[in-house]
Design an enzyme around this catalytic site. Structure first.
Site, PDB file in Angstrom:
ATOM      1  N   GLU A  45       0.613  -0.757   0.218  1.00 51.18           N
ATOM      2  CA  GLU A  45      -0.995  -0.018  -0.283  1.00 51.18           C
ATOM      3  C   GLU A  45       0.635   2.039   0.398  1.00 51.18           C
ATOM      4  OE1 GLU A  45      -2.490   0.276   3.699  1.00 51.18           O
ATOM      5  OE2 GLU A  45      -3.023  -2.053   3.159  1.00 51.18           O
ATOM      6  N   ASP A  49       0.883   4.152  -2.922  1.00 50.56           N
ATOM      7  CA  ASP A  49       0.704   5.144  -3.048  1.00 50.56           C
ATOM      8  C   ASP A  49       1.343   6.103  -3.680  1.00 50.56           C
ATOM      9  OD1 ASP A  49      -0.895   7.713  -1.631  1.00 50.56           O
ATOM     10  OD2 ASP A  49       0.616   7.969  -0.670  1.00 50.56           O
ATOM     11  N   ASP A 118      -7.023   1.259   0.261  1.00 51.32           N
ATOM     12  CA  ASP A 118      -5.605   0.753   0.152  1.00 51.32           C
ATOM     13  C   ASP A 118      -5.180  -0.784  -0.468  1.00 51.32           C
ATOM     14  OD1 ASP A 118      -5.834   2.238   2.226  1.00 51.32           O
ATOM     15  OD2 ASP A 118      -6.141  -0.065   4.017  1.00 51.32           O
ATOM     16  N   GLU A 121      -4.128   0.010  -3.656  1.00 47.35           N
ATOM     17  CA  GLU A 121      -2.719   0.659  -3.986  1.00 47.35           C
ATOM     18  C   GLU A 121      -2.049  -0.367  -3.694  1.00 47.35           C
ATOM     19  OE1 GLU A 121      -3.253   5.155  -1.424  1.00 47.35           O
ATOM     20  OE2 GLU A 121      -2.862   3.379  -0.947  1.00 47.35           O
TER      21      GLU A 121
END
Length: 228
Positions: A45, A49, A118, A121
């Protein structure tokens, strides 16, 4: 490692086939299913991002070469915030392939916005690690689709803008009240009312509280700015 039928179908939905299938398995494994022999997706994650941010910053920069930083920033935020990620995750049915612990599954984890965001990502990071930046960028732009080209020129956060409007006029911050919640647990619909201390108000209905609040704030702001 051989992927399950469900994960192979998921590869088809995102348009990317993994050379290292274990990366995809890790990306869809929630911390409630982690163990000494099974990694979860939390570290992915973190990376995903950053990869998503770079892809979107680059796409927006070239999509509008005359836009200022002040115009690009809210557009960027609209494309990478949790709501956008969760929306894309639902589009590709990511929730159906998540590996969740029993408690998380029973509490509706496959539909939770934060969990979906999440995991999305993490999938982006897995593609980046498996194939590099180019495949990651291509996949992101493909599944985000028209969201990039149609993001509003002024994608500012409506709640923040309304609060700033009120503060500039010496008013207390607007209040948000949930008027109704309808529909099944897996697809609730919320009706929210926003009201200023001066009495002006608007209502909006959406599939999440935050979205309904944003829509109500945007409607009220548009009416107030139309008067001025």
């Amino acid at each position: 490692m051989k992927l399950s039928t469900e994960l192979k179908a998921f590869e088809g939905r995102i348009g990317y086939q993994f050379s290292e299938p274990e990366l995809l398995v890790r990306a869809v494994t929630h911390s409630s299913m982690s163990s000494e022999t099974r990694d979860d997706n939390q570290r992915l994650e973190f990376l995903g991002d950053r990869v998503l941010g770079l892809v979107m910053a680059e796409a927006l920069l070239f999509a509008d070469r005359s836009a200022s930083e002040g115009q690009l920033a809210p557009r960027f935020n609209a494309l990478v915030r949790k709501e956008a990620l969760a929306d894309v995750a639902r589009q590709v049915d990511l929730g159906t392939v998540l590996k969740l612990g029993r408690s998380e599954m029973l509490s509706g984890g496959r539909r939770k916005e934060a969990l979906l965001a999440d995991a999305m990502e993490a999938v982006i990071a897995a593609i980046y690690l498996d194939g590099g930046f180019e495949p990651a960028r291509n996949t992101v732009l493909q599944i985000w689709g028209k969201r990039v080209s149609t993001v509003k020129a002024d994608a500012r956060d409506a709640k923040t803008a309304l609060q700033e409007w009120a503060q500039a006029r010496k008013q207390t911050p607007p209040t948000y009240d949930e008027l109704r919640r309808e529909g099944p647990d897996h697809a609730p619909v919320f009706t929210i009312k926003v009201q200023l201390a001066s009495g002006e108000s608007e209502t909006a209905t959406a599939g999440s509280k935050r979205q309904a609040e944003q829509m109500a704030a945007q409607a009220l702001l548009a009416r107030l700015e139309g008067k001025s």
